[in-house]
Design a protein around this motif. Structure first.
Motif, PDB file in Angstrom:
ATOM      1  N   LEU A   1       0.836  -1.213   0.000  1.00 25.90           N
ATOM      2  CA  LEU A   1       0.000   0.000   0.000  1.00 25.90           C
ATOM      3  C   LEU A   1       0.866   1.258   0.000  1.00 25.90           C
ATOM      4  O   LEU A   1       0.542   2.246  -0.661  1.00 25.90           O
ATOM      5  CB  LEU A   1      -0.914   0.009   1.227  1.00 25.90           C
ATOM      6  CG  LEU A   1      -1.983  -1.090   1.274  1.00 25.90           C
ATOM      7  CD1 LEU A   1      -2.702  -1.055   2.616  1.00 25.90           C
ATOM      8  CD2 LEU A   1      -2.993  -0.886   0.142  1.00 25.90           C
ATOM      9  N   ALA A   2       1.983   1.186   0.723  1.00 23.57           N
ATOM     10  CA  ALA A   2       2.881   2.353   0.782  1.00 23.57           C
ATOM     11  C   ALA A   2       3.401   2.658  -0.618  1.00 23.57           C
ATOM     12  O   ALA A   2       3.446   3.828  -1.028  1.00 23.57           O
ATOM     13  CB  ALA A   2       4.038   2.084   1.736  1.00 23.57           C
ATOM     14  N   SER A   3       3.743   1.607  -1.358  1.00 25.91           N
ATOM     15  CA  SER A   3       4.336   1.859  -2.683  1.00 25.91           C
ATOM     16  C   SER A   3       3.288   2.396  -3.664  1.00 25.91           C
ATOM     17  O   SER A   3       3.634   2.995  -4.674  1.00 25.91           O
ATOM     18  CB  SER A   3       5.022   0.605  -3.218  1.00 25.91           C
ATOM     19  OG  SER A   3       4.056  -0.408  -3.346  1.00 25.91           O
ATOM     20  N   SER A   4       2.003   2.187  -3.352  1.00 28.55           N
ATOM     21  CA  SER A   4       1.000   2.755  -4.265  1.00 28.55           C
ATOM     22  C   SER A   4       0.325   4.009  -3.687  1.00 28.55           C
ATOM     23  O   SER A   4      -0.732   4.439  -4.164  1.00 28.55           O
ATOM     24  CB  SER A   4      -0.033   1.685  -4.650  1.00 28.55           C
ATOM     25  OG  SER A   4      -0.537   1.083  -3.493  1.00 28.55           O
ATOM     26  N   GLY A   5       0.914   4.572  -2.638  1.00 20.88           N
ATOM     27  CA  GLY A   5       0.450   5.861  -2.128  1.00 20.88           C
ATOM     28  C   GLY A   5      -0.888   5.813  -1.400  1.00 20.88           C
ATOM     29  O   GLY A   5      -1.585   6.830  -1.307  1.00 20.88           O
ATOM     30  N   LYS A   6      -1.247   4.627  -0.874  1.00 20.95           N
ATOM     31  CA  LYS A   6      -2.568   4.505  -0.223  1.00 20.95           C
ATOM     32  C   LYS A   6      -2.480   4.407   1.303  1.00 20.95           C
ATOM     33  O   LYS A   6      -3.462   4.120   1.971  1.00 20.95           O
ATOM     34  CB  LYS A   6      -3.261   3.240  -0.728  1.00 20.95           C
ATOM     35  CG  LYS A   6      -3.618   3.289  -2.204  1.00 20.95           C
ATOM     36  CD  LYS A   6      -4.168   1.949  -2.591  1.00 20.95           C
ATOM     37  CE  LYS A   6      -4.762   1.971  -3.990  1.00 20.95           C
ATOM     38  NZ  LYS A   6      -5.231   0.654  -4.403  1.00 20.95           N
ATOM     39  N   LEU A   7      -1.258   4.582   1.808  1.00 21.01           N
ATOM     40  CA  LEU A   7      -1.033   4.389   3.243  1.00 21.01           C
ATOM     41  C   LEU A   7      -0.706   5.736   3.886  1.00 21.01           C
ATOM     42  O   LEU A   7       0.219   6.430   3.464  1.00 21.01           O
ATOM     43  CB  LEU A   7       0.140   3.417   3.409  1.00 21.01           C
ATOM     44  CG  LEU A   7       0.429   2.842   4.785  1.00 21.01           C
ATOM     45  CD1 LEU A   7      -0.731   1.971   5.264  1.00 21.01           C
ATOM     46  CD2 LEU A   7       1.704   1.992   4.752  1.00 21.01           C
ATOM     47  N   PHE A   8      -1.460   6.070   4.946  1.00 22.59           N
ATOM     48  CA  PHE A   8      -1.241   7.352   5.625  1.00 22.59           C
ATOM     49  C   PHE A   8      -1.031   7.133   7.114  1.00 22.59           C
ATOM     50  O   PHE A   8      -1.472   6.132   7.675  1.00 22.59           O
ATOM     51  CB  PHE A   8      -2.453   8.275   5.406  1.00 22.59           C
ATOM     52  CG  PHE A   8      -2.498   8.841   4.012  1.00 22.59           C
ATOM     53  CD1 PHE A   8      -1.982  10.111   3.741  1.00 22.59           C
ATOM     54  CD2 PHE A   8      -3.023   8.098   2.965  1.00 22.59           C
ATOM     55  CE1 PHE A   8      -2.005  10.628   2.453  1.00 22.59           C
ATOM     56  CE2 PHE A   8      -3.049   8.607   1.674  1.00 22.59           C
ATOM     57  CZ  PHE A   8      -2.542   9.878   1.411  1.00 22.59           C
ATOM     58  N   GLY A   9      -0.351   8.103   7.713  1.00 29.24           N
ATOM     59  CA  GLY A   9      -0.150   8.043   9.158  1.00 29.24           C
ATOM     60  C   GLY A   9      -0.970   9.125   9.837  1.00 29.24           C
ATOM     61  O   GLY A   9      -1.249  10.180   9.247  1.00 29.24           O
ATOM     62  N   TYR A  10      -1.375   8.857  11.066  1.00 24.32           N
ATOM     63  CA  TYR A  10      -2.021   9.883  11.890  1.00 24.32           C
ATOM     64  C   TYR A  10      -1.113  10.072  13.101  1.00 24.32           C
ATOM     65  O   TYR A  10      -0.880   9.119  13.860  1.00 24.32           O
ATOM     66  CB  TYR A  10      -3.425   9.428  12.324  1.00 24.32           C
ATOM     67  CG  TYR A  10      -4.076  10.445  13.224  1.00 24.32           C
ATOM     68  CD1 TYR A  10      -4.907  11.428  12.707  1.00 24.32           C
ATOM     69  CD2 TYR A  10      -3.819  10.441  14.600  1.00 24.32           C
ATOM     70  CE1 TYR A  10      -5.466  12.395  13.532  1.00 24.32           C
ATOM     71  CE2 TYR A  10      -4.374  11.399  15.431  1.00 24.32           C
ATOM     72  CZ  TYR A  10      -5.205  12.370  14.891  1.00 24.32           C
ATOM     73  OH  TYR A  10      -5.747  13.324  15.712  1.00 24.32           O
TER      74      TYR A  10
END
Ligand code: GTP
Length: 367
Positions: free
Chosen positions: A203-212
């Motif tokens: 998911l990180a490599s496809s830009g779908k992972l976010f942090g809060y």
């Protein structure tokens, strides 16, 4: 918020907490006299969540017996794995309880924190994330998955347990996630997997992972040092100025009580000195002249006369004789029997049901 469900991962072996996790799931370890899972469910309740699924396997009956079908306002379901499936497999296994949900929270059951779920949801929808991971800034990230952050809290990589000099940031995976139901398509049924190691990098490599970014109180009680720290901080918050003595506990004057301290129901204390930073479980019996400080006693512990326990964790139904000394960082397994006049210096772990006849002056494990 009430329409969003939460899945609590509750099936780990807790190997780092042995010997106390041999016969007890980590989630039932007490903090300030209350099991960890109760703290987690209280947190969900405060956020307006009224339905939770517990993903269990190891010692699942103990969790079910403790919680039943409801905890306060939170309705509970159990997703039982026949064998441990890891975090990814456990989430996939719980899919049948989450059908039709657009997204859901996942919480590691061994994290005690106050996750701001509403704000996480708000950010998640605003950024159109597939997964939002709560991140916590720590001094030493070497035991955790560490996030490399791009613009606007996008996670571009996770580095697992890096050396300090290689850590891309101090922001670690804090064990609380908001997942879109799309996540199920990344996971295979009945297959052991780690969502952190196998799915998040994709998911990180496809830009779908976010942090809060989360800044408040947070404990991962996976290790004894952290478990004791959590107990100390929560004790200070909950019982900082006055000793907290549960109804049904009996304390004989002149027992000296130094807060923060909790004594659970059914316990009897005879002219001893207790505290600070001490929690005594249910049905303990502590005899006169004994001193207990900075320690956690599980239920049904018996302590003889003139014994000293400092900085230790004492398992359920342990018997400690007269004039015994137990020192810093010792962990005594359930049902251990310690004879009179024994000294156990520091950093000693004793396996359940052992009988201790001789003093132990070196760190190690008695098995
Ligand atoms: P250690 O053995 O000491 O590493 O502890 P652990 O087995 O609990 O592993 P870890 O601390 O990495 O687990 C993080 C969270 O995931 C905890 O809440 C565990 O209960 C949970 N967990 C880990 N493995 C599984 C599993 O196979 N199934 C389920 N349902 N939960 C799991």
């Amino acid at each position: 918020m009430s329409q969003i469900k939460a899945l609590i991962l509750a099936g780990g072996f807790g190997t780092r907490l042995r010997p106390l996790s041999c016969y007890r799931p980590k989630l039932l370890f007490p903090i300030a006299g209350k099991p960890i899972i109760d703290w987690v469910l209280d947190g969900l309740s405060k956020n307006g969540i009224d339905e939770a699924i517990l993903a269990t396997n190891y010692l699942d009956d103990m969790i079910k017996d403790h919680l039943g079908k409801r905890y306060g306002k939170v309705r509970l379901h159990y997703s039982l794995e026949e064998k441990p499936l890891g975090t990814g497999g456990a989430i996939k296994e719980a899919e049948r309880f989450l059908r039709g949900e657009k997204f859901f929270f996942v919480l590691n059951g061994d994290i005690v924190s106050s996750p701001p779920l509403r704000q996480i949801l708000h950010q998640h929808t605003r950024k159109k994330a597939t997964v939002t991971i709560m991140l916590k800034k720590v001094e030493d990230p070497t035991h955790f998955g560490v996030a490399r952050l791009g613009k606007e809290t996008k996670i571009i990589q996770f580095v697992e347990k890096p050396r300090l000099e290689d850590a891309p940031s101090r922001w670690i995976n804090a064990g609380v996630y908001l997942l879109n139901s799309e996540i199920f398509s990344y996971l295979s049924p009945r297959t052991k997997s780690s969502i952190e190691k196998e799915v998040f990098p994709v998911l990180a490599s496809s830009g779908k992972l976010f942090g809060y970014k989360y800044a408040a109180e947070w404990f991962d009680i996976g290790r004894f040092s952290e478990y004791r720290k959590a107990n100390n901080v929560i004790l200070s918050r909950e019982a900082g100025s006055e000793p907290r003595i549960a109804p049904g506990a009996e304390v004989k004057i002149p027992t000296k009580l130094i807060p923060p301290l909790t004594i659970s129901g059914g316990s009897r204390v005879e002219q001893a000195t207790l505290g600070p930073y001490t929690s005594v479980g249910k049905k303990a019996l502590i005899h006169e002249g004994s001193r207990i400080s900075e320690s956690i006693l599980f239920d049904k512990v018996i302590v003889g006369k003139n014994s000293t326990i400092r900085g230790a964790i004492i398992g359920e139904s342990v018997f400690i004789g007269n004039n015994v000394r137990i020192g810093e960082n010792c962990v005594i397994g359930d049902h251990v029997f310690i004879h009179d006049n024994i000294a156990i210096k520091h950093d000693v772990r004793i396996c359940p049901y052992k009988e201790v006849h001789r003093s132990i002056d070196r760190p190690g494990i008695v098995s």
